[in-house]
Design a protein around this motif. Structure first.
Motif, mmCIF file in Angstrom:
data_model
loop_
_atom_site.group_PDB
_atom_site.id
_atom_site.type_symbol
_atom_site.label_atom_id
_atom_site.label_comp_id
_atom_site.label_asym_id
_atom_site.label_seq_id
_atom_site.Cartn_x
_atom_site.Cartn_y
_atom_site.Cartn_z
ATOM 1 N N ALA A 40 37.422 47.724 33.860
ATOM 2 C CA ALA A 40 36.244 46.870 34.559
ATOM 3 C C ALA A 40 36.641 46.117 35.812
ATOM 4 C CB ALA A 40 35.737 45.998 33.422
ATOM 5 N N GLU A 41 37.766 45.559 35.765
ATOM 6 C CA GLU A 41 38.118 44.839 37.065
ATOM 7 C C GLU A 41 38.495 45.783 38.203
ATOM 8 O OE1 GLU A 41 42.070 42.102 38.660
ATOM 9 O OE2 GLU A 41 41.865 42.786 36.688
ATOM 10 N N LYS A 42 39.160 46.910 37.965
ATOM 11 C CA LYS A 42 39.040 47.935 38.916
ATOM 12 C C LYS A 42 37.779 48.373 39.588
ATOM 13 C CE LYS A 42 41.174 52.630 39.759
ATOM 14 N NZ LYS A 42 41.608 53.788 39.069
ATOM 15 N N ASN A 43 36.784 48.687 38.716
ATOM 16 C CA ASN A 43 35.723 49.090 38.952
ATOM 17 C C ASN A 43 34.835 47.922 39.856
ATOM 18 O OD1 ASN A 43 35.340 51.506 38.055
ATOM 19 N ND2 ASN A 43 34.480 50.955 36.269
ATOM 20 N N ILE A 44 35.149 46.778 39.562
ATOM 21 C CA ILE A 44 34.426 45.592 40.306
ATOM 22 C C ILE A 44 35.031 45.685 41.744
ATOM 23 C CG2 ILE A 44 34.042 43.039 40.406
ATOM 24 C CD1 ILE A 44 34.097 43.232 37.198
ATOM 25 N N LEU A 45 36.302 45.406 41.842
ATOM 26 C CA LEU A 45 37.317 45.433 43.039
ATOM 27 C C LEU A 45 36.682 46.569 44.072
ATOM 28 C CD1 LEU A 45 40.633 44.269 41.695
ATOM 29 C CD2 LEU A 45 39.287 43.107 43.274
ATOM 30 N N GLU A 46 36.620 48.014 43.461
ATOM 31 C CA GLU A 46 36.403 49.031 44.153
ATOM 32 C C GLU A 46 34.860 48.821 45.084
ATOM 33 O OE1 GLU A 46 36.964 52.447 41.999
ATOM 34 O OE2 GLU A 46 39.240 52.384 42.122
ATOM 35 N N ARG A 47 34.029 48.292 43.976
ATOM 36 C CA ARG A 47 32.721 48.183 44.443
ATOM 37 C C ARG A 47 32.526 47.153 45.760
ATOM 38 N NH1 ARG A 47 28.034 50.520 42.943
ATOM 39 N NH2 ARG A 47 26.135 49.470 43.095
ATOM 40 N N ASN A 48 33.250 46.147 45.529
ATOM 41 C CA ASN A 48 33.513 44.868 46.311
ATOM 42 C C ASN A 48 33.828 45.339 47.616
ATOM 43 O OD1 ASN A 48 32.966 42.334 47.128
ATOM 44 N ND2 ASN A 48 35.058 41.641 46.693
ATOM 45 N N LYS A 49 35.033 45.997 47.676
ATOM 46 C CA LYS A 49 35.600 46.687 48.840
ATOM 47 C C LYS A 49 34.633 47.530 49.659
ATOM 48 C CE LYS A 49 39.702 49.310 50.527
ATOM 49 N NZ LYS A 49 40.954 49.913 50.081
ATOM 50 N N GLN A 50 33.711 48.293 48.907
ATOM 51 C CA GLN A 50 32.985 49.140 49.434
ATOM 52 C C GLN A 50 31.608 48.599 50.106
ATOM 53 O OE1 GLN A 50 31.871 52.517 46.861
ATOM 54 N NE2 GLN A 50 30.673 53.617 48.359
ATOM 55 N N TYR A 51 30.976 47.499 48.953
ATOM 56 C CA TYR A 51 29.658 46.819 49.350
ATOM 57 C C TYR A 51 29.830 45.510 49.887
ATOM 58 C CZ TYR A 51 28.052 51.327 47.269
ATOM 59 O OH TYR A 51 27.738 52.520 46.905
ATOM 60 N N GLN A 52 30.974 44.870 49.737
ATOM 61 C CA GLN A 52 31.144 43.470 49.998
ATOM 62 C C GLN A 52 29.815 42.622 49.585
ATOM 63 O OE1 GLN A 52 33.795 41.998 52.005
ATOM 64 N NE2 GLN A 52 34.496 44.174 51.240
ATOM 65 N N GLN A 53 29.650 42.471 48.329
ATOM 66 C CA GLN A 53 28.659 41.774 47.654
ATOM 67 C C GLN A 53 29.212 40.704 47.015
ATOM 68 O OE1 GLN A 53 26.895 44.902 44.998
ATOM 69 N NE2 GLN A 53 25.160 45.192 46.465
ATOM 70 N N ALA A 54 28.876 39.458 47.392
ATOM 71 C CA ALA A 54 29.316 38.240 47.016
ATOM 72 C C ALA A 54 29.276 37.938 45.309
ATOM 73 C CB ALA A 54 28.731 36.983 47.737
ATOM 74 N N ALA A 55 28.188 38.608 44.839
ATOM 75 C CA ALA A 55 27.904 38.324 43.465
ATOM 76 C C ALA A 55 29.093 39.073 42.677
ATOM 77 C CB ALA A 55 26.528 38.951 43.081
ATOM 78 N N LEU A 56 29.544 39.774 43.149
ATOM 79 C CA LEU A 56 30.849 40.636 42.696
ATOM 80 C C LEU A 56 31.969 39.493 42.471
ATOM 81 C CD1 LEU A 56 30.505 43.984 44.393
ATOM 82 C CD2 LEU A 56 30.049 43.416 41.940
ATOM 83 N N LEU A 57 32.202 38.880 42.885
ATOM 84 C CA LEU A 57 33.192 37.664 42.667
ATOM 85 C C LEU A 57 32.942 36.918 41.576
ATOM 86 C CD1 LEU A 57 33.382 36.010 46.349
ATOM 87 C CD2 LEU A 57 35.119 37.670 45.206
ATOM 88 N N VAL A 58 31.594 36.538 41.216
ATOM 89 C CA VAL A 58 31.144 36.200 39.802
ATOM 90 C C VAL A 58 31.453 37.182 38.557
ATOM 91 C CG1 VAL A 58 29.240 35.266 38.336
ATOM 92 C CG2 VAL A 58 29.253 34.771 40.891
ATOM 93 N N GLU A 59 31.271 38.373 38.883
ATOM 94 C CA GLU A 59 31.434 39.382 38.072
ATOM 95 C C GLU A 59 33.146 39.466 37.705
ATOM 96 O OE1 GLU A 59 29.466 40.999 36.051
ATOM 97 O OE2 GLU A 59 27.531 41.219 37.159
ATOM 98 N N LEU A 60 34.001 39.463 38.604
ATOM 99 C CA LEU A 60 35.453 39.332 38.468
ATOM 100 C C LEU A 60 35.835 38.026 37.643
ATOM 101 C CD1 LEU A 60 36.825 40.456 42.083
ATOM 102 C CD2 LEU A 60 37.209 41.379 39.933
ATOM 103 N N GLY A 61 35.179 37.188 38.012
ATOM 104 C CA GLY A 61 35.691 35.583 37.157
ATOM 105 C C GLY A 61 35.065 35.755 35.920
#
Length: 602
Positions: free
Chosen positions: A69-90
């Motif tokens: 799950a963390e790997k997917n969130i990090l990859e998506r954040n790298k690709q789309y730079q969506q701030a809400a993904l930081l909440v998903e990581l947390g």
């Protein structure tokens, strides 16, 4: 080739839709491995779809595969730079019981808002979705501190409510209501929900105090109207009327809200308040429509409690009002009310029909014509001219097929067939109406459908059913003594059989209709005792509670008697709440139970 392309597109869309539904079904059933595979496939075809991505991550978290799950969130954040993904990581770390790491990413998300307040929309929503309510509230507050022109009052009020911050919730909702009046219905719905669900007196008192303070600091009509709405929720119609009078003094152009309040007070049994309101309208309005309505309501209340010696004066008053307002479209409610009175109270059906037919010659719209035709059909049923009545009901059905009035005509048509003991045709009509959009019509149709079905199974000759239909027809004709005698005869002849449940209920309602609520109590109590699992159990409990509540609120009698009435009313309401959540009386029972318990303003 174009046709082939269209066909291929349609097939592709249908396949995609089926795959999405299959994935959701797996997810809903908790089959997360299958759901993950399905959503990964869908995400491969639509990589921008945030819902598919969210579902993939949720499946991995349910399967405790937090690293993936963390790997997917990090990859998506790298690709789309969506701030809400930081909440998903947390949140992913929070699920792993690593609060410090979770907090680090949550703070990073808040930093994004500090740099760009517009990021709040995605970030706050994500916090809310994961029930991180304090962080969601902090997100909105932070954005507002940086960009005061933004407005998150509604969202913040809801969060305060969920967090138990009653004062802040009320204050924020009221601020939003005043700033953006177009949102008032949504806010009233939310406040009503809290009034119904919050079992403490505190919420009602806090809301009343907040409204009164605002009305004192800012004496505008808006706050009087909101206070009136509040008092209506509390069934304090006299206090609501005081607020409506204040509104009228500042805006004397309309009394529409006041006439609606009068009707509500009347329907809820607050007859004295209703009379006071209607008298106020008669003294202050020159609007013909309002004057006609007010006079009609006052006459109807007089008819409900009239003794035979009162009828000549009521008739004279009808005649005077008709002479004053004339037979015009504006006086239509008066003409219809008088016709009903002539037919059903004075048993002068011929004179009533003449009056209705004269009204039908006026220039009317389709709804006004339908209303008059319904009255004429009812009078024809009263006279046992069933076939003629059915013609008028059918006309209304054809003219207003998808309207509530059309459904009501269908129900009355079915009842007419029932009165005429044409049970086969009536049964077909009741069956069709069981799915009517109006709940009361659907419930009524279901009751009759089950009645005919059960009675026919119990007795193929339908002897008891025919007797009941005749008794019901006497009831419809307002031949109350004959109807009561007929019901009692059936109850005696079929004691212990299923039809006795129906008879007990009919007798109780008839006695209430004739102004003898105390005499109805034994029948409701017998129905409850003998038919605990019967179809009328919720109605019996609710109407029994209503009788005792009315006795209690009348404040006539010894204190011990009034206390007993209150206790019995609360017990019956509570039974509906605990055992009949699907009843149409459930919401009303819960509201009135809490009011009796003391969850209201004093």
């Amino acid at each position: 080739m174009k046709k082939l392309s269209i066909i291929l597109c349609l097939l592709s869309w249908q396949l995609w839709s089926q795959n999405e539904q299959l994935a959701q079904n797996y997810f809903d059933r908790g089959e997360f491995e299958k759901a993950k595979i399905s959503y990964e496939s869908l995400l491969g075809t639509q990589p921008y779809n945030s819902l598919y991505f969210q579902r993939v991550v949720e499946c991995q978290q349910q399967l405790q595969d937090f690293q993936s799950a963390e790997k997917n969130i990090l990859e998506r954040n790298k690709q789309y730079q969506q701030a809400a993904l930081l909440v998903e990581l947390g949140y992913n770390y929070q699920l792993q019981k690593q609060p410090e790491k979770a907090k680090k990413y949550f703070e990073q998300a808040l930093d994004k808002i500090r740099k760009n307040p517009n990021e709040v929309y995605g970030i706050a929503t994500t916090f809310e979705r994961h029930v991180l309510l304090d962080y969601a509230l902090q997100s909105y507050e932070l954005a507002l501190s940086l960009a005061p022109q933004m407005n998150f009052n509604f969202q913040m009020a809801l969060l305060h409510g969920q967090l138990g911050h009653t004062d802040q919730m009320i204050d924020t909702f009221l601020t939003e209501a005043y700033v953006n009046p177009q949102n008032l219905p949504l806010i009233q719905n939310q406040l009503t929900r809290f009034m119904q669900e919050d079992a403490s007196v505190n919420f009602h008192e806090t809301l009343k105090k907040a409204l009164l303070i605002r009305a004192q600091k800012n004496p505008e009509v808006f706050w009087n109207q909101l206070l009136s709405w509040f008092y209506v929720q509390q069934r304090e119609y006299g206090k609501a009327f005081i607020q409506e009078k204040a509104v009228y003094k500042r805006n004397p152009e309309t009394l529409a809200n006041i006439i609606n309040l009068a009707q509500l007070a009347r329907d809820e049994g607050a007859k004295d308040t209703a009379k006071e309101i209607l008298t106020f309208i008669l003294e202050n309005s020159k609007d013909v429509e309002l004057l006609v309505k007010s006079n009609c309501y006052l006459l109807q209340m007089r008819i409900e409690v009239a003794q035979p010696t009162d009828l000549p004066l009521i008739t004279a008053d009808f005649e005077l009002l008709l002479k004053r307002f004339g037979q015009t479209p504006n006086s239509l409610p008066l003409q219809k009310s008088y016709a009903h009175y002539l037919a059903f109270t004075l048993q002068q059906a011929a004179a009533a029909k003449i009056l209705v037919k004269q009204a039908l010659d006026l220039p009317l719209n389709v709804f006004q014509k339908a209303d008059l035709k319904m009255e004429l059909a009812d009078i024809l049923v009263l006279e046992q001219n069933f076939n003629q009545a059915l013609i008028y009901y059918s006309q209304i059905e054809d003219d207003l097929k998808d309207n509530e009035i059309g459904h009501e005509a269908s129900l009355k048509s079915a009842k007419t067939s029932y009165f005429n003991t044409d049970f086969t045709w009536a049964q077909q009509q009741f069956k069709a109406l069981k799915s009517a959009s109006t709940q009361l019509i659907a419930n009524d149709a279901l009751d009759y459908f089950l009645l005919i079905s059960d009675a026919t199974v119990a007795d193929s000759t339908q002897t008891a059913l025919k007797s009941l239909a005749k008794a019901d027809f006497l009831n419809f004709q307002n031949k109350n003594q004959e109807a009561q005698a007929a019901y009692e005869a059936i109850a005696k002849g079929y004691k212990g059989q299923e039809i006795e449940e129906v008879i007990l209920y009919r007798l109780a309602k008839l006695l209430e209709k004739t102004g003898k609520p105390a005499d109805a109590i034994p029948y409701y109590e017998a129905l409850i005792a003998q038919f605990e699992e019967g179809i009328y159990n919720d109605e019996a409990q609710y109407f029994l509670a209503e009788i005792y509540r009315t006795f209690f609120e009348s404040n006539t009698g010894e204190p011990a008697y009034l206390a007993t009435c209150k206790q019995k009313a609360m017990a019956a309401y509570e039974y509906v709440i605990l055992h009949h959540e699907d009843s149409i009386y459930y919401t009303d029972a819960r509201k009135k139970f809490r009011l009796l318990r003391g969850d209201k303003t004093q």
